[in-house]
Scaffold this motif. Sequence first.
Motif, mmCIF file in Angstrom:
data_model
loop_
_atom_site.group_PDB
_atom_site.id
_atom_site.type_symbol
_atom_site.label_atom_id
_atom_site.label_comp_id
_atom_site.label_asym_id
_atom_site.label_seq_id
_atom_site.Cartn_x
_atom_site.Cartn_y
_atom_site.Cartn_z
ATOM 1 N N ARG A 185 4.873 10.237 -4.136
ATOM 2 C CA ARG A 185 5.678 10.351 -5.348
ATOM 3 C C ARG A 185 7.068 10.842 -4.951
ATOM 4 N NH1 ARG A 185 3.503 14.449 -9.820
ATOM 5 N NH2 ARG A 185 4.074 15.930 -8.179
ATOM 6 N N LYS A 186 8.067 10.370 -5.649
ATOM 7 C CA LYS A 186 9.434 10.790 -5.335
ATOM 8 C C LYS A 186 9.768 12.058 -6.106
ATOM 9 C CE LYS A 186 13.492 8.548 -3.662
ATOM 10 N NZ LYS A 186 14.159 7.262 -3.451
ATOM 11 N N ARG A 187 10.364 13.021 -5.403
ATOM 12 C CA ARG A 187 10.742 14.272 -6.043
ATOM 13 C C ARG A 187 12.030 14.092 -6.856
ATOM 14 N NH1 ARG A 187 8.380 18.878 -4.869
ATOM 15 N NH2 ARG A 187 10.274 20.119 -5.187
ATOM 16 N N PRO A 188 12.296 15.006 -7.791
ATOM 17 C CA PRO A 188 13.521 14.909 -8.601
ATOM 18 C C PRO A 188 14.776 14.873 -7.734
ATOM 19 C CG PRO A 188 12.023 16.559 -9.499
ATOM 20 C CD PRO A 188 11.454 16.147 -8.177
ATOM 21 N N GLU A 189 15.846 14.327 -8.275
ATOM 22 C CA GLU A 189 17.091 14.170 -7.515
ATOM 23 C C GLU A 189 17.831 15.492 -7.311
ATOM 24 O OE1 GLU A 189 18.168 11.546 -5.915
ATOM 25 O OE2 GLU A 189 16.350 10.492 -6.548
ATOM 26 N N LYS A 190 17.398 16.538 -7.987
ATOM 27 C CA LYS A 190 18.019 17.850 -7.802
ATOM 28 C C LYS A 190 16.937 18.866 -7.458
ATOM 29 C CE LYS A 190 22.026 17.178 -10.839
ATOM 30 N NZ LYS A 190 22.791 17.715 -11.986
ATOM 31 N N GLY A 191 17.329 19.898 -6.718
ATOM 32 C CA GLY A 191 16.394 20.950 -6.372
ATOM 33 C C GLY A 191 15.847 20.807 -4.972
ATOM 34 N N LEU A 192 14.802 21.553 -4.675
ATOM 35 C CA LEU A 192 14.193 21.587 -3.355
ATOM 36 C C LEU A 192 13.670 20.208 -2.960
ATOM 37 C CD1 LEU A 192 13.458 23.676 -1.148
ATOM 38 C CD2 LEU A 192 11.243 23.930 -2.281
ATOM 39 N N LEU A 193 13.985 19.774 -1.726
ATOM 40 C CA LEU A 193 13.570 18.455 -1.207
ATOM 41 C C LEU A 193 13.991 17.326 -2.144
ATOM 42 C CD1 LEU A 193 9.958 19.332 0.052
ATOM 43 C CD2 LEU A 193 12.087 19.361 1.353
ATOM 44 N N ALA A 194 15.192 17.438 -2.676
ATOM 45 C CA ALA A 194 15.681 16.498 -3.700
ATOM 46 C C ALA A 194 15.619 15.058 -3.228
ATOM 47 C CB ALA A 194 17.113 16.851 -4.084
ATOM 48 N N GLY A 195 15.000 14.209 -4.071
ATOM 49 C CA GLY A 195 14.994 12.779 -3.831
ATOM 50 C C GLY A 195 14.120 12.308 -2.687
ATOM 51 N N LEU A 196 13.314 13.198 -2.100
ATOM 52 C CA LEU A 196 12.455 12.803 -0.986
ATOM 53 C C LEU A 196 11.053 12.435 -1.498
ATOM 54 C CD1 LEU A 196 13.362 15.534 1.652
ATOM 55 C CD2 LEU A 196 14.266 13.215 1.477
ATOM 56 N N TRP A 197 10.322 11.712 -0.669
ATOM 57 C CA TRP A 197 8.936 11.398 -1.000
ATOM 58 C C TRP A 197 8.054 12.602 -0.707
ATOM 59 C CZ3 TRP A 197 8.120 7.227 -3.792
ATOM 60 C CH2 TRP A 197 9.039 6.169 -3.706
ATOM 61 N N GLU A 198 7.040 12.788 -1.534
ATOM 62 C CA GLU A 198 6.105 13.883 -1.335
ATOM 63 C C GLU A 198 4.686 13.408 -1.609
ATOM 64 O OE1 GLU A 198 6.174 17.110 -4.091
ATOM 65 O OE2 GLU A 198 6.037 15.812 -5.848
ATOM 66 N N LEU A 199 3.729 14.178 -1.124
ATOM 67 C CA LEU A 199 2.371 14.025 -1.585
ATOM 68 C C LEU A 199 2.333 14.585 -3.002
ATOM 69 C CD1 LEU A 199 0.533 15.309 1.610
ATOM 70 C CD2 LEU A 199 0.785 12.928 0.881
ATOM 71 N N PRO A 200 1.723 13.879 -3.951
ATOM 72 C CA PRO A 200 1.724 14.388 -5.331
ATOM 73 C C PRO A 200 1.246 15.833 -5.365
ATOM 74 C CG PRO A 200 0.722 12.218 -5.229
ATOM 75 C CD PRO A 200 0.942 12.647 -3.807
ATOM 76 N N SER A 201 1.945 16.661 -6.100
ATOM 77 C CA SER A 201 1.579 18.074 -6.143
ATOM 78 C C SER A 201 1.960 18.669 -7.488
ATOM 79 C CB SER A 201 2.270 18.840 -5.005
ATOM 80 O OG SER A 201 3.677 18.826 -5.173
ATOM 81 N N GLN A 202 1.439 19.839 -7.729
ATOM 82 C CA GLN A 202 1.651 20.516 -9.002
ATOM 83 C C GLN A 202 1.766 22.008 -8.743
ATOM 84 O OE1 GLN A 202 2.062 19.092 -11.884
ATOM 85 N NE2 GLN A 202 1.946 20.806 -13.315
ATOM 86 N N GLU A 203 2.620 22.666 -9.492
ATOM 87 C CA GLU A 203 2.730 24.112 -9.352
ATOM 88 C C GLU A 203 1.411 24.783 -9.710
ATOM 89 O OE1 GLU A 203 5.951 25.865 -11.438
ATOM 90 O OE2 GLU A 203 7.474 24.550 -10.581
ATOM 91 N N GLY A 204 1.111 25.873 -9.015
ATOM 92 C CA GLY A 204 -0.102 26.623 -9.292
ATOM 93 C C GLY A 204 -1.256 26.232 -8.387
ATOM 94 N N THR A 205 -2.265 27.062 -8.362
ATOM 95 C CA THR A 205 -3.489 26.783 -7.611
ATOM 96 C C THR A 205 -4.539 26.299 -8.602
ATOM 97 O OG1 THR A 205 -2.951 28.512 -5.994
ATOM 98 C CG2 THR A 205 -5.237 27.748 -6.074
ATOM 99 N N LEU A 206 -4.830 25.005 -8.567
ATOM 100 C CA LEU A 206 -5.717 24.398 -9.550
ATOM 101 C C LEU A 206 -7.152 24.348 -9.035
ATOM 102 C CD1 LEU A 206 -3.571 21.362 -10.798
ATOM 103 C CD2 LEU A 206 -3.500 23.744 -11.553
ATOM 104 N N GLU A 207 -8.072 24.852 -9.853
ATOM 105 C CA GLU A 207 -9.486 24.687 -9.550
ATOM 106 C C GLU A 207 -9.886 23.258 -9.900
ATOM 107 O OE1 GLU A 207 -11.146 26.863 -7.890
ATOM 108 O OE2 GLU A 207 -9.478 28.297 -7.932
ATOM 109 N N GLU A 208 -11.095 22.865 -9.494
ATOM 110 C CA GLU A 208 -11.498 21.471 -9.639
ATOM 111 C C GLU A 208 -11.385 20.947 -11.077
ATOM 112 O OE1 GLU A 208 -15.057 18.417 -8.248
ATOM 113 O OE2 GLU A 208 -15.239 20.579 -7.886
ATOM 114 N N PRO A 209 -11.874 21.668 -12.102
ATOM 115 C CA PRO A 209 -11.746 21.135 -13.464
ATOM 116 C C PRO A 209 -10.285 20.921 -13.880
ATOM 117 C CG PRO A 209 -13.343 22.924 -13.398
ATOM 118 C CD PRO A 209 -12.643 22.926 -12.082
#
Length: 366
Positions: free
Chosen positions: A258-282
């Motif tokens: 997934r492409k990261r936003p054009e502003k901020g950390l690692l702007a505009g680079l490809w990333e492995l999809p991720s989400q803020e926080g530590t998510l449990e399985e559900p």
Amino acid sequence: MKESDMWKQTDEEILQQIPEKLLAWYDENARILPWREDPQPYRVWVSEIMLQQTRVEAVKPYFERFLKALPTVADLAEAPEEQILKLWEGLGYYNRARNLQRGAQAVMAEHGGVIPASFELLKKLPGIGDYTAGAIGSIAFQIKVPAVDGNVLRVISRVLWRTDNILDVKVKRRMEGEIRGILPERVGDFNQSLMELGATVCLPNGAPKCDECPLQELCRAHLKGEEESLPVKAKPKKRKIEDRTVFLLVCDGKIALRKRPEKGLLAGLWELPSQEGTLEEPEAEKLLESWEIQMEQPLQKEKNAKHIFSHVEWHMSCWSGTVEAESDDSGLIWASAEELDENFTLPSAFKAYRPVIKRLLESLQE
């Protein structure tokens, strides 16, 4: 020189003795580096940008590969951004690469494709500040300007036993002025000799190699036995900790990106999809449903990883799994192992998951 005699000399008198001693040492001890062997302006520029916050040994292979792919300013100006980022992959601080290309485009548009032999004009190019303009100007064009980086600040702070905070802009400006007053005709070699001494002898961590230093007899910090207490740096702000959950999603032998936003950390680079926080399985499953992702089987827990940026520290947990089908509504793209290696720039923040990706993709081929 006796310590009593040393303190009778002014700072200026000590500084005036540095060029001759340091250049003689440099002529005998300078490392052989690819950008030094042929210090053309473009080569010096690329090397200096790569060397920002990066070790020399790490830069060498990147420099060779970059110059082979993009040998001229025109090549750099016209290259697709994805190619430049791929060549830069692993060096980090990707805005350096983007600014390097913007600078090349400015050289083509405003200077007829010729890198300007002017300190002031160099400073106007994107990504070039006082230090980089000084390095390019002095090394490539022999312009009499200083190039003061962390190595130089450390060396001079020790030689003169300065206890000022070297992160203070006023302290750096003062030192630039003092060094400007002692610049010899071989200004490029002199600036490099100061940096070389700091990188190989007057070391930042652990004990400096004072027995190998050509400035030992001039160095007040050495005479006082206080080399390791200098230079003085204000304590940096504590890094912010961010928890993230990373997803390794595989479909038809391809990994989701997934492409990261054009502003901020690692702007505009490809990333492995991720989400803020530590998510449990559900929670992770619910998030994937919102991305229109349907899993073939339950998610699998992968190893945790950590990556440190200059001001932020990511603590990453990870889930992996096989997706039933690619979704046009997920905002993801899918890359094969070959495409990931050749076409997509994956930041080093995700380096720990490269072996896991390889294992997942290879397991599907068995």
